[in-house]
Design a protein around this motif. Sequence first.
Motif, PDB file in Angstrom:
ATOM      1  N   GLU A  20       0.836  -1.209   0.000  1.00 24.66           N
ATOM      2  CA  GLU A  20       0.000   0.000   0.000  1.00 24.66           C
ATOM      3  C   GLU A  20       0.871   1.259   0.000  1.00 24.66           C
ATOM      4  OE1 GLU A  20      -4.072  -1.033   2.281  1.00 24.66           O
ATOM      5  OE2 GLU A  20      -2.251  -1.293   3.479  1.00 24.66           O
ATOM      6  N   ALA A  21       1.922   1.251   0.792  1.00 26.01           N
ATOM      7  CA  ALA A  21       2.820   2.408   0.847  1.00 26.01           C
ATOM      8  C   ALA A  21       3.503   2.638  -0.496  1.00 26.01           C
ATOM      9  CB  ALA A  21       3.860   2.213   1.947  1.00 26.01           C
ATOM     10  N   ILE A  22       3.933   1.575  -1.138  1.00 21.03           N
ATOM     11  CA  ILE A  22       4.576   1.690  -2.447  1.00 21.03           C
ATOM     12  C   ILE A  22       3.601   2.261  -3.472  1.00 21.03           C
ATOM     13  CG2 ILE A  22       5.486   0.358  -4.386  1.00 21.03           C
ATOM     14  CD1 ILE A  22       6.778  -1.497  -2.245  1.00 21.03           C
ATOM     15  N   GLU A  56     -11.563  -9.508  -0.984  1.00 16.41           N
ATOM     16  CA  GLU A  56     -11.641  -8.555   0.132  1.00 16.41           C
ATOM     17  C   GLU A  56     -10.459  -7.585   0.100  1.00 16.41           C
ATOM     18  OE1 GLU A  56     -12.908  -6.583   3.527  1.00 16.41           O
ATOM     19  OE2 GLU A  56     -14.010  -8.027   2.311  1.00 16.41           O
ATOM     20  N   ILE A  57      -9.250  -8.124  -0.006  1.00 19.46           N
ATOM     21  CA  ILE A  57      -8.038  -7.289  -0.011  1.00 19.46           C
ATOM     22  C   ILE A  57      -8.028  -6.380  -1.240  1.00 19.46           C
ATOM     23  CG2 ILE A  57      -5.513  -7.338  -0.206  1.00 19.46           C
ATOM     24  CD1 ILE A  57      -6.625  -8.038   2.609  1.00 19.46           C
ATOM     25  N   LEU A  58      -8.355  -6.933  -2.384  1.00 20.76           N
ATOM     26  CA  LEU A  58      -8.388  -6.121  -3.596  1.00 20.76           C
ATOM     27  C   LEU A  58      -9.410  -4.999  -3.475  1.00 20.76           C
ATOM     28  CD1 LEU A  58      -8.090  -8.849  -6.356  1.00 20.76           C
ATOM     29  CD2 LEU A  58      -6.533  -6.928  -6.026  1.00 20.76           C
ATOM     30  N   GLY A  59     -10.605  -5.357  -3.075  1.00 17.64           N
ATOM     31  CA  GLY A  59     -11.693  -4.387  -3.039  1.00 17.64           C
ATOM     32  C   GLY A  59     -11.544  -3.294  -2.009  1.00 17.64           C
ATOM     33  N   THR A  60     -10.995  -3.640  -0.859  1.00 10.46           N
ATOM     34  CA  THR A  60     -10.940  -2.656   0.218  1.00 10.46           C
ATOM     35  C   THR A  60      -9.595  -1.960   0.354  1.00 10.46           C
ATOM     36  OG1 THR A  60     -10.325  -4.333   1.862  1.00 10.46           O
ATOM     37  CG2 THR A  60     -12.682  -3.869   1.572  1.00 10.46           C
ATOM     38  N   ARG A  61      -8.525  -2.606  -0.069  1.00  9.53           N
ATOM     39  CA  ARG A  61      -7.197  -2.048   0.206  1.00  9.53           C
ATOM     40  C   ARG A  61      -6.390  -1.680  -1.035  1.00  9.53           C
ATOM     41  NH1 ARG A  61      -5.525  -4.315   5.438  1.00  9.53           N
ATOM     42  NH2 ARG A  61      -3.717  -2.941   5.270  1.00  9.53           N
ATOM     43  N   LEU A  62      -6.432  -2.506  -2.084  1.00  7.38           N
ATOM     44  CA  LEU A  62      -5.514  -2.295  -3.203  1.00  7.38           C
ATOM     45  C   LEU A  62      -6.129  -1.610  -4.418  1.00  7.38           C
ATOM     46  CD1 LEU A  62      -3.457  -5.604  -2.984  1.00  7.38           C
ATOM     47  CD2 LEU A  62      -2.849  -3.329  -2.150  1.00  7.38           C
ATOM     48  N   HIS A  87     -17.533  -8.332  -9.577  1.00 11.72           N
ATOM     49  CA  HIS A  87     -17.855  -7.682 -10.841  1.00 11.72           C
ATOM     50  C   HIS A  87     -18.553  -6.333 -10.655  1.00 11.72           C
ATOM     51  CE1 HIS A  87     -16.377 -10.843 -13.378  1.00 11.72           C
ATOM     52  NE2 HIS A  87     -16.917 -11.709 -12.531  1.00 11.72           N
ATOM     53  N   GLU A  88     -19.384  -6.193  -9.654  1.00 12.31           N
ATOM     54  CA  GLU A  88     -20.040  -4.919  -9.397  1.00 12.31           C
ATOM     55  C   GLU A  88     -19.002  -3.870  -9.014  1.00 12.31           C
ATOM     56  OE1 GLU A  88     -23.040  -3.029  -6.123  1.00 12.31           O
ATOM     57  OE2 GLU A  88     -23.470  -5.067  -6.831  1.00 12.31           O
ATOM     58  N   GLN A  89     -18.077  -4.258  -8.147  1.00 11.23           N
ATOM     59  CA  GLN A  89     -17.039  -3.332  -7.722  1.00 11.23           C
ATOM     60  C   GLN A  89     -16.097  -2.970  -8.867  1.00 11.23           C
ATOM     61  OE1 GLN A  89     -14.383  -4.783  -4.716  1.00 11.23           O
ATOM     62  NE2 GLN A  89     -14.124  -2.737  -3.897  1.00 11.23           N
ATOM     63  N   ALA A  90     -15.763  -3.955  -9.694  1.00 10.27           N
ATOM     64  CA  ALA A  90     -14.895  -3.699 -10.845  1.00 10.27           C
ATOM     65  C   ALA A  90     -15.556  -2.693 -11.787  1.00 10.27           C
ATOM     66  CB  ALA A  90     -14.580  -4.992 -11.564  1.00 10.27           C
ATOM     67  N   SER A  91     -16.844  -2.821 -11.988  1.00 13.89           N
ATOM     68  CA  SER A  91     -17.549  -1.891 -12.874  1.00 13.89           C
ATOM     69  C   SER A  91     -17.537  -0.470 -12.303  1.00 13.89           C
ATOM     70  CB  SER A  91     -18.998  -2.340 -13.072  1.00 13.89           C
ATOM     71  OG  SER A  91     -19.041  -3.567 -13.758  1.00 13.89           O
ATOM     72  N   LYS A  92     -17.686  -0.353 -10.990  1.00 12.73           N
ATOM     73  CA  LYS A  92     -17.666   0.963 -10.356  1.00 12.73           C
ATOM     74  C   LYS A  92     -16.283   1.602 -10.484  1.00 12.73           C
ATOM     75  CE  LYS A  92     -21.240   0.157  -6.910  1.00 12.73           C
ATOM     76  NZ  LYS A  92     -21.505   0.017  -5.470  1.00 12.73           N
ATOM     77  N   SER A  93     -15.244   0.792 -10.341  1.00 11.53           N
ATOM     78  CA  SER A  93     -13.875   1.323 -10.417  1.00 11.53           C
ATOM     79  C   SER A  93     -13.596   1.844 -11.797  1.00 11.53           C
ATOM     80  CB  SER A  93     -12.866   0.242 -10.070  1.00 11.53           C
ATOM     81  OG  SER A  93     -13.034  -0.152  -8.733  1.00 11.53           O
TER      82      SER A  93
END
Length: 93
Positions: A20-22, A56-62, A87-93
């Motif tokens: 996350e820092a990188i 979870e990690i992808l959606g909330t942190r990365l 897929h819903e989250q990917a579409s929003k991004s």
Amino acid sequence: MLPLSRFQDEVMNIPLAGIEAILCSNDLQVASEDAVYDFVIKWVRAQYPRTEERREILGTRLLPLVRFSHMTCRKLRKVLACSDLDHEQASKS
């Protein structure tokens, strides 16, 4: 400057907080934002073998750290088809 691809093997062993820092660094050097996304997917698959954890990690942190507006159309189509993402989250991004 921090060239991500040059140190990719070393970076694969860094814990989540370090990744996350990188990704937040102003000194990160990448060929394109597509390369950032590819690295994030490669790293999360190596660190989190369970699909639920990866999502979870992808959606909330990365994924919030990936600049989708700077990605190519071709890569964005791959993002939408990625099985590691909600897929819903990917579409929003």
